[in-house]
Write an enzyme that holds these catalytic residues in place. Sequence first.
Site, short mmCIF file in Angstrom:
data_model
loop_
_atom_site.label_atom_id
_atom_site.label_comp_id
_atom_site.label_asym_id
_atom_site.label_seq_id
_atom_site.Cartn_x
_atom_site.Cartn_y
_atom_site.Cartn_z
N SER A 69 -10.00 8.57 124.59
CA SER A 69 -10.02 6.85 125.21
C SER A 69 -9.01 6.30 126.33
O SER A 69 -9.81 5.68 126.93
CB SER A 69 -10.37 6.19 124.43
OG SER A 69 -11.44 6.37 122.98
N LYS A 72 -11.03 5.17 129.84
CA LYS A 72 -11.68 3.93 129.85
C LYS A 72 -10.43 3.35 130.86
O LYS A 72 -11.22 2.01 130.95
CB LYS A 72 -11.86 3.27 128.71
CG LYS A 72 -12.53 3.87 127.65
CD LYS A 72 -12.23 3.24 126.22
CE LYS A 72 -13.82 4.19 125.37
NZ LYS A 72 -12.73 4.06 124.15
N SER A 131 -11.24 -0.44 122.21
CA SER A 131 -11.83 0.93 122.62
C SER A 131 -12.38 0.72 121.74
O SER A 131 -13.84 1.84 121.99
CB SER A 131 -11.21 2.07 121.66
OG SER A 131 -11.09 2.94 122.77
N LYS A 250 -3.51 1.84 127.12
CA LYS A 250 -4.30 2.31 126.54
C LYS A 250 -4.33 3.64 125.37
O LYS A 250 -3.25 3.97 125.72
CB LYS A 250 -5.96 3.13 127.54
CG LYS A 250 -6.96 3.72 126.26
CD LYS A 250 -7.42 2.22 126.36
CE LYS A 250 -8.42 2.15 125.43
NZ LYS A 250 -8.25 2.86 124.26
#
Length: 523
Positions: A69, A72, A131, A250
């Site tokens: 993720s 992203k 997320s 992130k």
Amino acid sequence: MIDLKKLLIGCMSVLLAASALAFPFPAKADSYNLDSVYEPYFIVVDADNPTVALDGLEREADTRCFPASTTKILTSIVVIEETQKNGGSLSDMATVSANAVNFGRGNSLMGLEEGDSFSLLDLLYGMMLPSGNDAAIALAEHVAGSTSKFAELMNAKAKEIGMNSSHFVTVHGKHKEDHYSTARDMALLTAYAMKNETFCEIVNTPKYTTTSGNRELTVINSNRMLIDTEPTEKLPNPISCLYEYAIGVKTGDTTQAGKCLIAAARKEGITLIAVLFGGTLNDETYDGFASDSRKDKYNAYRFQDAKNLFEYEFSKMERSVTLSELKSAGLQTEFSITIPNAIDTDPNGGVLIARADLADSFTLKLMEPKMRTILESASSLAEPSITNSYAPISDGSVIGRVSYVFNGETLFSSELIATRSVKEGTAQINVSADPNTNAPQIHSGGLIAEVHPAGSVDGEGGCTELSQKQIILMILVPVILLLLIVCLVMFALYLRAERIREEKRKKAAAARRRAKQRAQRRD
């Protein structure tokens, strides 16, 4: 009965142990142990030079791996830039499709439902904080019409940035064999994204509540360097991974990618980025049925590793300057002050020198770039404030305070001490004063002689503060003194007890002699 001798020995042992704590030997600093980093793929860079590892802090940084993720980050920056390029706004509303909510259990989600309508900004928060895969699909469909078209925009942006070892297929990072990157490429991407203020604000937000749409949603950041994990019945004491300098960005987590984290930290204008990929529970001791507390330990590794790497690099970038260096750079610590009611026969005409009460051992510690700028402007840092400017004034008395301020931040401060006595005259003398403060005029003449207070000056903002060692000393020294007094009392009691026992022995011996003499007389 208490054995005073043993008690005395015990007190002395405690006293010696306390002394060792109060005055420890300095520890030696070694180079960073790369083997201590749990994740197999990692790199630490300066955001201003994101392709070069700092001090060799990298491992397998160019090896292809799965970003999960952390993908992203790219999705987010493409949404922001494409919206702006097309004349749109992040306040534009996007409608959630059935495709965007077509996820099973085990997916990280914002909590969208088909037909929901939220602003792009709300969806960005929903994608980057918890997320949300659903938010990623909704954003991609709004911007490009489909996720496949959006992936084309992602790869075009990656090529533009210089991510030459990456290829992106999904907008959320769910596993695909042909969806990959490297730690170095992702550091480059993150450094690029961090130049965008909106992106920075989003990824540095611990908790967010939507401001648009048909209903209100609250999302929490999965980056544990920004916000602690909430306790649960199964995990009542989750590990805290908070880091005061963390600013994003992130997390990522899939079975194939492992535990991933891209973290950023900023201290005194320097931004560092750490990319850590591939952490996993699948070690030799993992049996597939780990408890929540066991899992939490592995989940925490990436955040702990990032913090340790940041701390190591920031400490290497720090520079310490001594008092003499500050003086040479122009720092002012003595100030000429006119005492308006000084006696007419005052040898200096009523002019008094006030000196900052700092010790010769003063050291200011800051990050190198900031320290360099401060040294260049050292002569303008002092902001004196006089609180007692009327005679009589005694030599060594406190007559004010001086703060050393850089760009509105107080680096350190000190009391101003009179360097001589000034006697009071018979008549009050008019004095030119600042109309705003009514304080007498201060002549900041050319002397530069700073010293540092007996406490320490932290040098990282705020006024004079005590260091950790000084706080320990403040606690332990009274304890040591108390223990010393107890030991002396115990020793005195021990001597008294010995004296009493000796007197008893003498009395007993005398009694035995008298009894023997009486027996002899009877015979």
